[in-house]
Design an enzyme around this catalytic site. Sequence first.
Site, mmCIF file in Angstrom:
data_model
loop_
_atom_site.group_PDB
_atom_site.id
_atom_site.type_symbol
_atom_site.label_atom_id
_atom_site.label_comp_id
_atom_site.label_asym_id
_atom_site.label_seq_id
_atom_site.Cartn_x
_atom_site.Cartn_y
_atom_site.Cartn_z
ATOM 1 N N ASP A 238 18.120 -15.032 -22.057
ATOM 2 C CA ASP A 238 18.885 -14.115 -21.175
ATOM 3 C C ASP A 238 19.900 -12.901 -21.586
ATOM 4 O O ASP A 238 19.926 -11.757 -21.268
ATOM 5 C CB ASP A 238 19.729 -15.061 -20.227
ATOM 6 C CG ASP A 238 19.014 -15.777 -18.970
ATOM 7 O OD1 ASP A 238 17.525 -15.227 -18.953
ATOM 8 O OD2 ASP A 238 19.289 -16.404 -18.407
ATOM 9 N N HIS A 261 24.493 -13.483 -16.327
ATOM 10 C CA HIS A 261 24.003 -12.127 -16.131
ATOM 11 C C HIS A 261 25.140 -10.954 -15.949
ATOM 12 O O HIS A 261 25.213 -9.879 -16.573
ATOM 13 C CB HIS A 261 23.103 -12.060 -15.113
ATOM 14 C CG HIS A 261 21.650 -12.687 -15.455
ATOM 15 N ND1 HIS A 261 20.951 -12.802 -16.414
ATOM 16 C CD2 HIS A 261 20.977 -13.683 -14.620
ATOM 17 C CE1 HIS A 261 19.934 -13.713 -16.446
ATOM 18 N NE2 HIS A 261 19.974 -14.177 -15.164
HETATM 19 ZN ZN LIG Z 1 16.769 -16.456 -17.428
#
Ligand SMILES: [Zn+2]
Length: 310
Positions: A238, A261
Site C-alpha cells: 500500500d 493511506h
Molecule cells: Zn491495500
Amino acid sequence: MKLQKTIKRSINVQGVGLHSGRKASVTLHPAKAGSGVRLIRTDIESPSEILATYEAVIHTRLNTTLGTEGKGIATVEHLLAALKGLGIDNVRIEVDGPEVPIMDGSSEPFVKALIEAGIQEQYRSKKVVVLRRRVELKVGEKWAVAGPGEGLEIHASIEWDHPIIGYQEFRYREGETAFSEISRARTFGFLKDVEALQKIGLCRGGSLENAIVLNGTEVVNPTGLRYADEFIRHKVLDALGDLQLAGFPIQGSIRLHRSGHELHRMLVKAIFSDEKNYEIIESTVVRPEKLEEEATDEGLWMPAAAVAYN
Ligand SMILES: [Zn+2]
C-alpha cells in the site's frame, strides 16, 4: 541511468469493485515519456483526466481515491503499486466506473497483466525525487519518518491486538527485495467491520476472494495466508502504491508504523511542502526534445530514430 518505461500495448483487466460490488474494468494504454500516470473515467460525460499525484487525493478511508467529488476513482493503490514495482512511469488508465477492480486484494493480477502487455523503455531518463532532509509525522499512534537514503527503502511495522497479527515488520529495499515478496500480499479486514461496512453500503464486493478476513481469533479464508506476515507485506505494498503519488519515483528511506493511506498522503504532502526536503533530479535527457514530437501514437519512439541519435 534509468530510462522511463511504458507498456508495449493496451490491455484490459476486469473484476469486481470492492465498494460498489459491481463489475469493474480498467484498460491500460501506453503513454508518452514524461506524461506520468493518468486516469480517466469512461462512464461519465466529459470526464477530466486525473494525474495520479497526492494533490488529486480526495478520500483515504479504506482506499485511496483520486479525482473530484462525484467523479472520483477509488482503490487505485494496488494498481499504482504494480506500476511502481515494474518501474512503469507512463500509462493512461481508462476506468469504466467509480473504482478500480479489487481483483484478489493484491497487486499480483495487475502485475501479470502488465507483464503480458510488455514493458517498453522510452528514450528519456527517469525523473527521481531525491529526499534531502528528514521529514517526520505523528498522528496518534501512527508515525512516519522519511529521509535521505540510497535507492528506495520502506521499512514498516504494525501492531494489532489480534492473535494472528500481533507485531509484524517488513523491510523492502528496491533492487534487493523481489517485488513478488510484497505484490502477492492481500488486503485484510475483520469480519465484524466487513458486516458493519456492508450495512452502510460500503465493501459490497468484499469477499473471501479479495481479502484476508479475520474473525476474533483466526483467518476465515479456507485457503489461509500466503505468508505468516502477509499483513505487513500488504502494508508495504500500500505504501509503495501511495508513494507513487509523489509523481516520480522516490529515492530515500521511509520508516512507517501503523500507517495507512491517509498517513502516506500526508507524508508525500509534507515532503513537498518545503523545497529543502527534496530535489527532483533528471539525468541527461537522452533524446533531443524535438524528437518527442515525433513520437508514434503509442508514445514510443521508432527504433530507427533511436539508432540515428545514439
Ligand atoms: Zn491495500
